[in-house]
Design a protein around this motif. Sequence first.
Motif, PDB file in Angstrom:
ATOM      1  N   LEU A 145      39.480  53.950  16.926  1.00 54.55           N
ATOM      2  CA  LEU A 145      39.290  54.910  18.019  1.00 54.55           C
ATOM      3  C   LEU A 145      40.357  56.002  18.021  1.00 54.55           C
ATOM      4  CD1 LEU A 145      38.117  52.615  20.935  1.00 54.55           C
ATOM      5  CD2 LEU A 145      36.745  54.186  19.548  1.00 54.55           C
ATOM      6  N   SER A 146      41.598  55.653  17.699  1.00 49.04           N
ATOM      7  CA  SER A 146      42.638  56.689  17.643  1.00 49.04           C
ATOM      8  C   SER A 146      42.223  57.787  16.678  1.00 49.04           C
ATOM      9  CB  SER A 146      43.977  56.099  17.171  1.00 49.04           C
ATOM     10  OG  SER A 146      44.531  55.251  18.137  1.00 49.04           O
ATOM     11  N   VAL A 147      41.779  57.393  15.507  1.00 45.56           N
ATOM     12  CA  VAL A 147      41.440  58.371  14.474  1.00 45.56           C
ATOM     13  C   VAL A 147      40.184  59.147  14.865  1.00 45.56           C
ATOM     14  CG1 VAL A 147      40.734  58.665  12.083  1.00 45.56           C
ATOM     15  CG2 VAL A 147      42.598  57.090  12.656  1.00 45.56           C
ATOM     16  N   ALA A 181      40.475  64.399  23.692  1.00 42.23           N
ATOM     17  CA  ALA A 181      39.989  63.120  23.145  1.00 42.23           C
ATOM     18  C   ALA A 181      38.470  63.169  23.221  1.00 42.23           C
ATOM     19  CB  ALA A 181      40.529  61.938  23.941  1.00 42.23           C
ATOM     20  N   LEU A 185      49.734  49.674  14.762  1.00 44.32           N
ATOM     21  CA  LEU A 185      49.198  50.833  15.493  1.00 44.32           C
ATOM     22  C   LEU A 185      47.996  50.339  16.300  1.00 44.32           C
ATOM     23  CD1 LEU A 185      49.454  53.398  12.585  1.00 44.32           C
ATOM     24  CD2 LEU A 185      50.972  53.188  14.559  1.00 44.32           C
ATOM     25  N   THR A 191      44.450  59.144  21.395  1.00 47.13           N
ATOM     26  CA  THR A 191      45.245  60.173  20.742  1.00 47.13           C
ATOM     27  C   THR A 191      45.489  59.732  19.310  1.00 47.13           C
ATOM     28  OG1 THR A 191      47.253  61.547  20.964  1.00 47.13           O
ATOM     29  CG2 THR A 191      47.471  59.204  21.473  1.00 47.13           C
ATOM     30  N   MET A 230      35.198  58.580  22.497  1.00 50.92           N
ATOM     31  CA  MET A 230      34.497  57.483  21.820  1.00 50.92           C
ATOM     32  C   MET A 230      35.032  56.128  22.242  1.00 50.92           C
ATOM     33  SD  MET A 230      34.235  59.227  18.175  1.00 50.92           S
ATOM     34  CE  MET A 230      33.505  60.845  18.094  1.00 50.92           C
ATOM     35  N   VAL A 231      34.130  55.161  22.240  1.00 57.61           N
ATOM     36  CA  VAL A 231      34.470  53.778  22.573  1.00 57.61           C
ATOM     37  C   VAL A 231      34.008  52.874  21.429  1.00 57.61           C
ATOM     38  CG1 VAL A 231      34.384  54.173  25.064  1.00 57.61           C
ATOM     39  CG2 VAL A 231      32.299  53.513  23.842  1.00 57.61           C
ATOM     40  N   LEU A 273      43.518  54.188   6.129  1.00 57.45           N
ATOM     41  CA  LEU A 273      44.389  53.449   7.059  1.00 57.45           C
ATOM     42  C   LEU A 273      43.952  51.989   7.173  1.00 57.45           C
ATOM     43  CD1 LEU A 273      44.721  56.182   9.849  1.00 57.45           C
ATOM     44  CD2 LEU A 273      46.470  55.513   8.196  1.00 57.45           C
ATOM     45  N   ARG A 280      40.040  59.509   6.351  1.00 55.56           N
ATOM     46  CA  ARG A 280      41.410  59.148   6.699  1.00 55.56           C
ATOM     47  C   ARG A 280      41.481  57.723   7.234  1.00 55.56           C
ATOM     48  NH1 ARG A 280      45.210  60.173  10.424  1.00 55.56           N
ATOM     49  NH2 ARG A 280      43.982  60.567  12.284  1.00 55.56           N
ATOM     50  N   ASN A 334      38.701  59.558  17.781  1.00 53.97           N
ATOM     51  CA  ASN A 334      38.806  60.352  19.006  1.00 53.97           C
ATOM     52  C   ASN A 334      39.594  61.636  18.793  1.00 53.97           C
ATOM     53  OD1 ASN A 334      37.358  59.329  21.247  1.00 53.97           O
ATOM     54  ND2 ASN A 334      38.741  57.578  21.343  1.00 53.97           N
ATOM     55  N   TYR A 335      40.716  61.542  18.088  1.00 49.57           N
ATOM     56  CA  TYR A 335      41.505  62.762  17.922  1.00 49.57           C
ATOM     57  C   TYR A 335      40.849  63.712  16.919  1.00 49.57           C
ATOM     58  CZ  TYR A 335      45.037  66.202  17.215  1.00 49.57           C
ATOM     59  OH  TYR A 335      45.676  67.417  17.133  1.00 49.57           O
ATOM     60  N   GLU A 346      39.916  47.855  16.324  1.00 48.62           N
ATOM     61  CA  GLU A 346      39.442  48.744  17.383  1.00 48.62           C
ATOM     62  C   GLU A 346      40.375  49.927  17.658  1.00 48.62           C
ATOM     63  OE1 GLU A 346      39.287  47.098  21.399  1.00 48.62           O
ATOM     64  OE2 GLU A 346      37.800  48.616  21.964  1.00 48.62           O
ATOM     65  N   THR A 347      41.641  49.647  17.911  1.00 47.23           N
ATOM     66  CA  THR A 347      42.556  50.717  18.332  1.00 47.23           C
ATOM     67  C   THR A 347      42.673  51.785  17.248  1.00 47.23           C
ATOM     68  OG1 THR A 347      43.795  49.014  19.519  1.00 47.23           O
ATOM     69  CG2 THR A 347      44.802  51.190  19.360  1.00 47.23           C
ATOM     70  N   ARG A 378      52.331  64.162  13.214  1.00 46.01           N
ATOM     71  CA  ARG A 378      51.356  63.558  12.294  1.00 46.01           C
ATOM     72  C   ARG A 378      49.931  63.933  12.694  1.00 46.01           C
ATOM     73  NH1 ARG A 378      53.467  61.955   7.429  1.00 46.01           N
ATOM     74  NH2 ARG A 378      55.623  61.414   7.858  1.00 46.01           N
ATOM     75  N   SER A 379      49.678  64.055  13.972  1.00 44.96           N
ATOM     76  CA  SER A 379      48.375  64.549  14.413  1.00 44.96           C
ATOM     77  C   SER A 379      48.127  65.950  13.868  1.00 44.96           C
ATOM     78  CB  SER A 379      48.287  64.565  15.945  1.00 44.96           C
ATOM     79  OG  SER A 379      48.195  63.252  16.453  1.00 44.96           O
ATOM     80  N   ARG A 407      44.259  54.554  22.000  1.00 48.35           N
ATOM     81  CA  ARG A 407      42.983  54.868  21.358  1.00 48.35           C
ATOM     82  C   ARG A 407      42.499  56.285  21.665  1.00 48.35           C
ATOM     83  NH1 ARG A 407      39.624  50.187  23.808  1.00 48.35           N
ATOM     84  NH2 ARG A 407      41.543  49.192  23.113  1.00 48.35           N
TER      85      ARG A 407
END
Lengths: 436, 436
Positions: free
Chosen positions: B126-128, B313, B7, A159, B316-317, B56, B52, B130-131, B122-123, B162-163, A157
């Motif tokens: 937060l991945s999106v 990062a 993911l 990256t 964010m939570v 997803l 984005r 946060n980055y 959740e994951t 991809r990032s 979460r």
Amino acid sequence: MTSTALLTDRYELTMVDAALRAGTHDRPSVFEAFGRSLPRGRRYGVVAGTGRLLELIERFRFTDAELEWLRANDVVGAPTLDWLADYRFTGTITGYREGEVYFPGSPLLVVESSFAEGVVLETLILSVLNYDSSVAGAAARMVSAARGRPLAEMGSRRTGERSAVAAARAAYIAGFGASSNLEAGRSWGVPTMGTAAHAFTMLHDSEEEAFRAQVDALGPSTTLLVDTYDVAEGVATAVRVAGTSLGAVRLDSGDLLTLVHDVREQLDSLGATSTRITVTNDLDEYAIAALASTPVDSYGVGTSLVTGSGHPAAGMVYKLVARQGADGAWVSVAKKSADKATHGGRKHPVRVLGASGTAVSETIYVGDEAPASALASGRALHVPLVVDGAVLGGATGAAGVRAARKHHAAAVAELPAQAFRLAAGEPVIPTVYETV
Amino acid sequence: MTSTALLTDRYELTMVDAALRAGTHDRPSVFEAFGRSLPRGRRYGVVAGTGRLLELIERFRFTDAELEWLRANDVVGAPTLDWLADYRFTGTITGYREGEVYFPGSPLLVVESSFAEGVVLETLILSVLNYDSSVAGAAARMVSAARGRPLAEMGSRRTGERSAVAAARAAYIAGFGASSNLEAGRSWGVPTMGTAAHAFTMLHDSEEEAFRAQVDALGPSTTLLVDTYDVAEGVATAVRVAGTSLGAVRLDSGDLLTLVHDVREQLDSLGATSTRITVTNDLDEYAIAALASTPVDSYGVGTSLVTGSGHPAAGMVYKLVARQGADGAWVSVAKKSADKATHGGRKHPVRVLGASGTAVSETIYVGDEAPASALASGRALHVPLVVDGAVLGGATGAAGVRAARKHHAAAVAELPAQAFRLAAGEPVIPTVYETV
């Protein structure tokens, strides 16, 4: 098969465009990926991403969709579009094994091909090596700081959603035992783990109800998260619900240095002497080392791992180091500026080992080959990865990850003990250039 | 359509497994994504990734391939596999517009659904966030430091492949003018740029041959990289080859503070008075600010941008903040630990604006709705993004990126001048909670 061809800086293609027009695109060339230095203060680096990269290179093709977009946006001219339509890498790639340790100047990947074939891979090669090696380098430090206690990667979460998969893979290669990331399990065979978050406890009317629901579904060997409300009450409830065969309790907040001792005492007093304690609260290699004196059983690491613990890019560059001229003679080339000096020429790196098998130097022979005498007291670091465009077996897929993890453990075992100091310092062995 | 479902951290699915068995999975719930604080020392944050993310989420489906892997690896039981097979998000997502600025506690995304439907996202959420927000927050500081001079994102090689695309997109939303990343151009309509690297110069037998090849292919309005060998000679050669209508010269090494002045004088003395100077050497917001007094025309930024300039990062939570009990009554929930306290309940944020239209506070009303009086002197920050499972138009695709870039510029324009100080400080406006 999704094309990876546009994961590329525009200038790679405009260089091909200009070189095609000048007739220089076909000049046989040697490119090299390396780091001018290690991330500041690190004693060694860890190569990761290689196996993943080789699969991405196989998918580096310009299909109609990519060509149409390049045409519509006037990125390159028609002759270049034709050249790109036929593109597939037909050269040779030699490099460090994935999982290998490296030092400043180590020639991690050597690409031998025409200029145009090699230059278009630059962005993809560096994206993969820079990110994956950043994570692997941080992971290796955490593994040595944990002194044999298992670690799990839990940073998905923190990256980008695809980098998360690469991070899980890199951490596993560097010695982590598992990851929370399911795609890393599916794509790369990384063992996955995880049970529940605070939200699960708060969904239920009491912590006891939540624990009961979890134990009903996952069995008493599960890990219960005991810090949603009061930790001592959480631990008591956990053992009451799951019994003394409870697998583990997880602590995700608070002052772990005292809390772990308290929880261990409480578990033992309740008879849960085999219940393990896992901690997951903003750990990095320093926090892990600080917990060495506590009875913690395992660590879960997130943010600091997937962001390279202060060094989110490993600092690798990709440089032309030699090319043929119009007359077919090889020319070693190097940029001249004082702050970005590079060593030209084809290189053959050897990890020189002392009598006890401990690494002594990273000796890089510049020329046609390393002398046989050098290999008597050292290990040649280059292996073939791609030959005449064909990706060799062994480095890709889940089997490649297993091989890299094994090789990493062996390569780390050769390092002198000072390599594992966490404090900032110089590379643990010197890089030596020898012209042959 | 590639599934994004794996993911995901394993524990999201094991929580569904346990909740299904306990019959609590269907409890209506409210989840919230927010940052407890801004990246240290920052005055404001920038939301990015939303458009984005919505795409997803539409692809978050468990197809046979995902289900088979979950079954073979015994991740969850058969009833959960059946539930996942039917999964599609049917709830509502409300949030800050992409490009909006934010402060500690700002409820950036509110997900209202059953517990199980919301927790599995959740994951990915937060991945999106946060980055992408990490990059956008750094980019916004660089844009204000550049004081109107254009910036280009060139960091693809310094983050996962991809990032890199997400970073280019986020930087463009935060005010960068272009990116080197071709996929960002294709997928998100980000303008792309780039001409040549040092390798192109060294491929040729002389700098002059290289420049001639480039100008032949790309025209005299191109940007020539003049620091492969000697900068003064490079500039002279560039103007000799391209003429005084040469578009720009690029400097990628050296002491830019003096070099830019020297190059400007030289260009002017050669009559190339309209030739621009672009610099690309390890810049961050501080280096950009330091160059304000030089006659530089534009900046290219790589590593520091795509790694969030020290904060890779955004922190964010994603927390459960309310859920119904067995009796259908809503319960606000929050974890109790001192170091990770959260505010329970459904929230309605308002950017309170002073008489001049300048932001005064981030006021968060906790309860059913914000009072009408609050909206007389402020701007409601939440907009609907997904309603009953349907992603609303406007936020996705290249059009969403354009809208986010426009909204970002407007939101930044509301901030007090202190927001743009680069030195570390407190959030530029306070976050205020009001219970209604």
